[in-house]
Design a protein around this motif. Structure first.
Motif, PDB file in Angstrom:
ATOM      1  N   GLU A  11       0.756  -1.210   0.225  1.00  0.00           N
ATOM      2  CA  GLU A  11      -0.226   0.318   0.156  1.00  0.00           C
ATOM      3  C   GLU A  11       0.992   1.232  -0.410  1.00  0.00           C
ATOM      4  N   TYR A  12       1.790   1.256   0.810  1.00  0.00           N
ATOM      5  CA  TYR A  12       2.514   2.307   1.435  1.00  0.00           C
ATOM      6  C   TYR A  12       4.034   2.047   1.002  1.00  0.00           C
ATOM      7  N   SER A  13       5.184   3.256   1.190  1.00  0.00           N
ATOM      8  CA  SER A  13       6.384   2.449   1.488  1.00  0.00           C
ATOM      9  C   SER A  13       7.288   3.928   2.534  1.00  0.00           C
ATOM     10  N   LEU A 217       6.248   3.610  10.534  1.00  0.00           N
ATOM     11  CA  LEU A 217       5.526   3.887   9.537  1.00  0.00           C
ATOM     12  C   LEU A 217       5.287   2.464   8.312  1.00  0.00           C
ATOM     13  N   GLU A 218       6.143   2.458   7.278  1.00  0.00           N
ATOM     14  CA  GLU A 218       6.107   1.665   6.874  1.00  0.00           C
ATOM     15  C   GLU A 218       5.691   0.099   6.859  1.00  0.00           C
ATOM     16  N   THR A 219       6.892  -0.442   8.354  1.00  0.00           N
ATOM     17  CA  THR A 219       7.040  -1.887   9.047  1.00  0.00           C
ATOM     18  C   THR A 219       5.616  -1.816  10.216  1.00  0.00           C
ATOM     19  N   GLY A 220       5.845  -0.705  10.919  1.00  0.00           N
ATOM     20  CA  GLY A 220       5.040  -1.120  12.263  1.00  0.00           C
ATOM     21  C   GLY A 220       5.656  -1.793  13.042  1.00  0.00           C
ATOM     22  N   GLN A 221       6.792  -1.737  13.137  1.00  0.00           N
ATOM     23  CA  GLN A 221       8.288  -1.803  14.117  1.00  0.00           C
ATOM     24  C   GLN A 221       8.594  -0.741  15.146  1.00  0.00           C
ATOM     25  N   ALA A 222       7.885  -0.308  16.031  1.00  0.00           N
ATOM     26  CA  ALA A 222       8.242   1.148  16.482  1.00  0.00           C
ATOM     27  C   ALA A 222      10.388   1.404  17.181  1.00  0.00           C
ATOM     28  N   GLU A 223      10.190   0.130  16.791  1.00  0.00           N
ATOM     29  CA  GLU A 223      12.349  -0.178  17.834  1.00  0.00           C
ATOM     30  C   GLU A 223      13.022   0.153  16.397  1.00  0.00           C
TER      31      GLU A 223
END
Length: 244
Positions: A11-13, A217-223
């Motif tokens: 959907e987005y990068s 935002l792309e990965t959903g990984q806050a780290e």
């Protein structure tokens, strides 16, 4: 995922996100913390995402001397994303005006609307009455250098309210959700970060903060948000703000 031999398009990068932010910086709708017309006071950053949607909101609370008085005090929401209701950047509907005179006196001088009225003792902030402090020592102890001996300017007064009243100047959840989808989860919130110097031609895609946020935002990984550069969004770091 393959459906009838076709791979589902992402959907987005992070590249898409940074491109939007850069385009807004080029159009002067990405926050410039040293905006010559606005004295910065406080700022906040919030990021939201799911697998299909993303949104980023940067709040800049400050005083625009062209507005004067309460009309110059606002929280300007800079809103970016692929699911927002307005064009990315700033919009007239995204200015929050949160202060007003109390019933006793006008808060500011009636001629120029740029300094405290010596007679006023209170002001309205989000429908609540707060105390107006005229004690010059109070401001000096907070590291606020008063420009003149016989008055306290609006931006000096507002900076004196920090940090005790920061949350009251920030957008409420209701105000946020009027502008982005109500079910979009928040993944990052911060009041301290390293902000690009747009006036010096630094763009978001070259700034560590926004490169890392785009990856989150792309990965959903806050780290992926691990800033190593010193935060600079405090008003003291942008002395040219409001001095045009």
């Amino acid at each position: 995922m393959n459906i009838f031999g076709f791979k589902k398009k992402q959907e987005y990068s992070s590249k898409d996100i940074l491109k939007q932010l850069d385009n807004c910086a080029e159009d002067f709708t990405f926050p410039m913390l040293d905006n010559g017309y606005v004295y910065p006071v406080h700022s906040k950053l919030s990021a939201y995402r799911d697998e299909k949607r993303w949104a980023l909101i940067i709040e800049v609370i400050g005083f625009n001397y062209r507005g004067g008085g309460h009309n110059g005090i606002s929280n300007c929401l800079h809103i970016f994303g692929n699911c927002i209701k307005t064009k990315p950047g700033t919009d007239n509907d995204n200015f929050l005006y949160l202060t007003d005179d109390s019933s006793e006196h006008s808060t500011f001088d009636e001629e120029y609307l740029e300094s405290l009225n010596p007679e006023t003792k209170t002001m309205i902030l989000r429908d609540n009455e707060i105390t107006v402090n005229h004690n010059r020592e109070f401001y000096l102890k907070k590291g606020i250098e008063l420009e003149e001996d016989n008055k306290i300017f609006v931006w000096e007064f507002l900076r004196g309210l920090e940090p005790e009243y920061n949350e009251q100047f920030e957008a409420t959840e209701k105000e946020i959700r009027e502008r982005i989808p109500a079910d979009l989860p928040k993944i990052i919130e911060s009041t301290e970060w390293n902000h690009p110097d747009c006036a010096d031609s630094e763009i978001p895609s070259k700034n560590q903060t926004f490169k890392q946020i785009a990856k989150v935002l792309e990965t959903g990984q806050a780290e992926f948000y691990k800033p190593s550069e010193k935060p600079n969004n405090h008003w003291k770091n942008w002395p040219d703000g409001g001095t045009l």
